[in-house]
Design a protein around this motif. Structure first.
Motif, PDB file in Angstrom:
ATOM      1  N   THR A 133       0.806  -1.232   0.000  1.00  0.00           N
ATOM      2  CA  THR A 133       0.000   0.000   0.000  1.00  0.00           C
ATOM      3  C   THR A 133       0.829   1.267   0.000  1.00  0.00           C
ATOM      4  N   GLY A 134       2.131   1.175   0.062  1.00  0.00           N
ATOM      5  CA  GLY A 134       2.918   2.398   0.062  1.00  0.00           C
ATOM      6  C   GLY A 134       4.324   2.199   0.566  1.00  0.00           C
ATOM      7  N   ALA A 135       4.965   3.289   0.947  1.00  0.00           N
ATOM      8  CA  ALA A 135       6.358   3.270   1.378  1.00  0.00           C
ATOM      9  C   ALA A 135       6.517   4.123   2.628  1.00  0.00           C
ATOM     10  N   ALA A 136       7.554   3.812   3.394  1.00  0.00           N
ATOM     11  CA  ALA A 136       7.823   4.538   4.630  1.00  0.00           C
ATOM     12  C   ALA A 136       8.373   5.927   4.332  1.00  0.00           C
ATOM     13  N   SER A 137       8.350   6.765   5.333  1.00  0.00           N
ATOM     14  CA  SER A 137       9.056   8.043   5.265  1.00  0.00           C
ATOM     15  C   SER A 137      10.552   7.769   5.271  1.00  0.00           C
ATOM     16  N   PRO A 138      11.334   8.581   4.553  1.00  0.00           N
ATOM     17  CA  PRO A 138      12.788   8.397   4.581  1.00  0.00           C
ATOM     18  C   PRO A 138      13.437   8.940   5.852  1.00  0.00           C
ATOM     19  N   ALA A 162      21.034  18.919  10.612  1.00  0.00           N
ATOM     20  CA  ALA A 162      19.909  18.046  10.975  1.00  0.00           C
ATOM     21  C   ALA A 162      18.605  18.833  10.946  1.00  0.00           C
ATOM     22  N   GLU A 163      18.650  20.114  11.310  1.00  0.00           N
ATOM     23  CA  GLU A 163      17.451  20.949  11.303  1.00  0.00           C
ATOM     24  C   GLU A 163      16.912  21.140   9.895  1.00  0.00           C
ATOM     25  N   THR A 164      17.816  21.271   8.921  1.00  0.00           N
ATOM     26  CA  THR A 164      17.382  21.404   7.531  1.00  0.00           C
ATOM     27  C   THR A 164      16.672  20.127   7.068  1.00  0.00           C
ATOM     28  N   LEU A 165      17.230  18.976   7.412  1.00  0.00           N
ATOM     29  CA  LEU A 165      16.577  17.719   7.054  1.00  0.00           C
ATOM     30  C   LEU A 165      15.187  17.646   7.674  1.00  0.00           C
ATOM     31  N   ASP A 166      15.078  18.002   8.938  1.00  0.00           N
ATOM     32  CA  ASP A 166      13.788  17.925   9.629  1.00  0.00           C
ATOM     33  C   ASP A 166      12.755  18.823   8.956  1.00  0.00           C
ATOM     34  N   ARG A 167      13.194  20.021   8.557  1.00  0.00           N
ATOM     35  CA  ARG A 167      12.262  20.950   7.902  1.00  0.00           C
ATOM     36  C   ARG A 167      11.805  20.425   6.554  1.00  0.00           C
ATOM     37  N   LEU A 168      12.735  19.869   5.776  1.00  0.00           N
ATOM     38  CA  LEU A 168      12.383  19.367   4.448  1.00  0.00           C
ATOM     39  C   LEU A 168      11.527  18.096   4.528  1.00  0.00           C
ATOM     40  N   LEU A 169      11.770  17.283   5.531  1.00  0.00           N
ATOM     41  CA  LEU A 169      10.993  16.048   5.677  1.00  0.00           C
ATOM     42  C   LEU A 169       9.547  16.334   6.067  1.00  0.00           C
ATOM     43  N   GLY A 170       9.334  17.320   6.895  1.00  0.00           N
ATOM     44  CA  GLY A 170       7.973  17.618   7.336  1.00  0.00           C
ATOM     45  C   GLY A 170       7.407  16.476   8.162  1.00  0.00           C
ATOM     46  N   ASP A 172       5.644  12.859   8.888  1.00  0.00           N
ATOM     47  CA  ASP A 172       5.777  11.556   8.233  1.00  0.00           C
ATOM     48  C   ASP A 172       4.523  11.142   7.481  1.00  0.00           C
ATOM     49  N   ASP A 173       3.361  11.604   7.934  1.00  0.00           N
ATOM     50  CA  ASP A 173       2.134  11.175   7.248  1.00  0.00           C
ATOM     51  C   ASP A 173       2.046  11.715   5.821  1.00  0.00           C
ATOM     52  N   ARG A 174       2.832  12.730   5.490  1.00  0.00           N
ATOM     53  CA  ARG A 174       2.898  13.202   4.100  1.00  0.00           C
ATOM     54  C   ARG A 174       3.480  12.111   3.201  1.00  0.00           C
ATOM     55  N   ASP A 183      -2.913   6.962  -6.708  1.00  0.00           N
ATOM     56  CA  ASP A 183      -3.117   8.327  -7.221  1.00  0.00           C
ATOM     57  C   ASP A 183      -1.823   9.115  -7.091  1.00  0.00           C
ATOM     58  N   PRO A 184      -1.046   9.239  -8.174  1.00  0.00           N
ATOM     59  CA  PRO A 184       0.234   9.951  -8.106  1.00  0.00           C
ATOM     60  C   PRO A 184       0.113  11.381  -7.574  1.00  0.00           C
ATOM     61  N   ALA A 185      -1.042  12.002  -7.783  1.00  0.00           N
ATOM     62  CA  ALA A 185      -1.221  13.374  -7.319  1.00  0.00           C
ATOM     63  C   ALA A 185      -1.174  13.464  -5.802  1.00  0.00           C
ATOM     64  N   GLN A 186      -1.382  12.343  -5.110  1.00  0.00           N
ATOM     65  CA  GLN A 186      -1.363  12.333  -3.643  1.00  0.00           C
ATOM     66  C   GLN A 186       0.053  12.176  -3.079  1.00  0.00           C
ATOM     67  N   SER A 187       1.031  11.942  -3.943  1.00  0.00           N
ATOM     68  CA  SER A 187       2.397  11.704  -3.483  1.00  0.00           C
ATOM     69  C   SER A 187       3.180  13.008  -3.363  1.00  0.00           C
ATOM     70  N   VAL A 188       4.087  13.066  -2.374  1.00  0.00           N
ATOM     71  CA  VAL A 188       4.972  14.228  -2.220  1.00  0.00           C
ATOM     72  C   VAL A 188       6.325  13.969  -2.876  1.00  0.00           C
ATOM     73  N   GLY A 189       6.436  12.866  -3.612  1.00  0.00           N
ATOM     74  CA  GLY A 189       7.727  12.417  -4.097  1.00  0.00           C
ATOM     75  C   GLY A 189       8.427  13.310  -5.091  1.00  0.00           C
ATOM     76  N   LYS A 190       7.680  14.216  -5.746  1.00  0.00           N
ATOM     77  CA  LYS A 190       8.316  15.135  -6.690  1.00  0.00           C
ATOM     78  C   LYS A 190       8.187  16.595  -6.234  1.00  0.00           C
ATOM     79  N   SER A 191       7.884  16.796  -4.966  1.00  0.00           N
ATOM     80  CA  SER A 191       7.803  18.160  -4.437  1.00  0.00           C
ATOM     81  C   SER A 191       9.198  18.783  -4.386  1.00  0.00           C
TER      82      SER A 191
END
Length: 400
Positions: A133-138, A162-170, A172-174, A183-191
């Motif tokens: 059904t999907g993939a984990a957060s990185p 580490a703070e920059t990584l945390d900000r970019l990751l947002g 985990d439910d994203r 539905d590719p439109a629901q993915s954040v993978g190309k943000s």
């Protein structure tokens, strides 16, 4: 014909398996045609024990989340945590509820107790942190890699904090939104954030490689190996999420290909450490191209076994498993003109078959492909016999 086929069969034992091979492989892959059957896992456990005691194998790698597998490895090597905790948190896909998997972990811990580190058995999950059904957060892999490097490498060499990584990751439910699979439109993978994370992850992996001589001395090869796993997982997940957001016709083919590529990379790392028994679905370990239909579309891709075999050559060996009946799932006695039917007529309840000799014994006889009434069981494709080193046959599989 029956006599010729009988002469290709042997007991399911490590010694019999090794006689089929030209040399001891670094990776001995044992496939299964269905998941969730403890009869097949008990057979795996017994074969692993024999490989440990007779052939010097030191690792078992299974089709489970590579990050969760670290929990199991810590337990079997050093006793970290409890068996109950490990079974709950150390496996993906629900494998932790299996009595056979529990017995494997218990036995490995008991075997290791009191032994010096070089002689201890190791456990590895080699799947990515992925579900159907999907993939984990990185996040876990990426922050663990950053933390390992931050404690040992000059801060001026880092591409980010580490703070920059945390900000970019947002949040985990994203990343774990299951709607994104269909539905590719629901993915954040190309943000924009995901694209920047891919570049930063690549830089962090490069920094890990550049600092290898120092890092191995400052910590240990095991710690460095684990950091490499973090790097492979972070970059693999970010790549996977990017393709989840893709809208091209090749989207699903790329996703299944990427999963097997992540598996293959993990298996090659396992092979560097020690000889290992690998256990997963036949489809992930075969040398032939994998095929399936998803969403009405035919997919073809190279499995992890095909990729690893291309790199390791004879240091990779593949034992496929076929079965006769799985009656509790509606899989009854196989037709006599199938490979499973020919083997079902033999007296043994289980055996290992010399697949190349079986192909020779069949000659021009072309067994019919077996058709399964249940989607969860994949019969042997007779056309794959040439790419199999040995065929494990289990006559009847009772309900676990």
């Amino acid at each position: 014909m029956a006599t010729d086929i009988k002469e290709t069969t042997h007991a399911v034992e490590a010694a019999s398996v090794m006689k089929l091979l030209s040399a001891r492989p670094r990776l001995l892959a044992l496939g299964e045609p269905t998941h969730g059957e403890d009869t097949l896992l008990d057979l795996r456990n017994e074969l692993f024990r024999q490989l440990v005691e007779q052939e010097g194998y030191r690792t078992v790698a299974i089709e489970s989340d590579c990050m969760r597998g670290l929990v199991v490895d810590d337990y079997v090597t050093s006793g970290t945590g409890t068996l109950d905790e490990v079974m709950e948190h150390g496996f993906s896909h629900g494998w932790g509820t299996s009595a056979a998997n529990r017995e494997l972990v218990r036995w490995m811990r008991a075997y290791n107790d009191g032994r010096p580190a070089p002689e201890r058995l190791r456990f590895a999950g080699f799947d990515g942190p992925l579900e159907i059904t999907g993939a984990a957060s990185p996040r876990q892999a990426l922050t663990a890699l950053h933390g390992y490097l931050a404690a040992r490498v000059d801060a001026g060499l880092f591409p980010c904090t580490a703070e920059t990584l945390d900000r970019l990751l947002g949040t985990d439910d994203r990343w774990t939104n299951t709607a994104a699979m269909m539905d590719p439109a629901q993915s954040v993978g190309k943000s924009a954030e995901a694209n920047e994370l891919r570049l930063l992850a690549d830089d962090l992996v490069s920094l890990l490689d550049e600092q290898t001589p120092h890092l191995i001395t400052a910590t240990s090869r095991d710690d460095w190996d684990r950091a490499r796993l973090y790097g492979r997982t972070a970059t693999g997940l970010l790549r996977y999420h990017s393709w989840m957001a893709d809208t091209s016709p090749s989207r699903m083919t790329r996703l299944v290909s990427l999963r097997d590529r992540m598996m293959a990379d993990n298996l090659r790392a396992v092979a560097e450490r020690s000889p290992a028994l690998v256990h997963a679905h036949n489809g992930h370990l075969q040398r032939d191209k994998s095929t399936m239909r998803m969403g009405g579309l035919p997919l073809e891709w190279w499995s992890a076994g095909a990729l690893v075999s291309a790199h390791l050559g004879e240091e990779y060996a593949f034992l496929a498993t076929a079965l006769g009946t799985l009656r509790h799932q509606g899989v009854d006695t196989p037709a006599p003109d199938t490979v499973e039917g020919l083997l079902y007529a033999l007296p043994q309840d289980r055996c290992v078959v010399d697949a190349p000799r079986l192909a020779t014994a069949l000659g021009d006889t072309r067994p019919a492909p077996r058709v399964s009434p249940w989607f969860g069981y994949a019969p042997l494709d007779p056309a794959h016999l040439a790419g199999i080193d040995g065929l494990v046959f289990v006559k009847d599989v009772p309900q676990s």
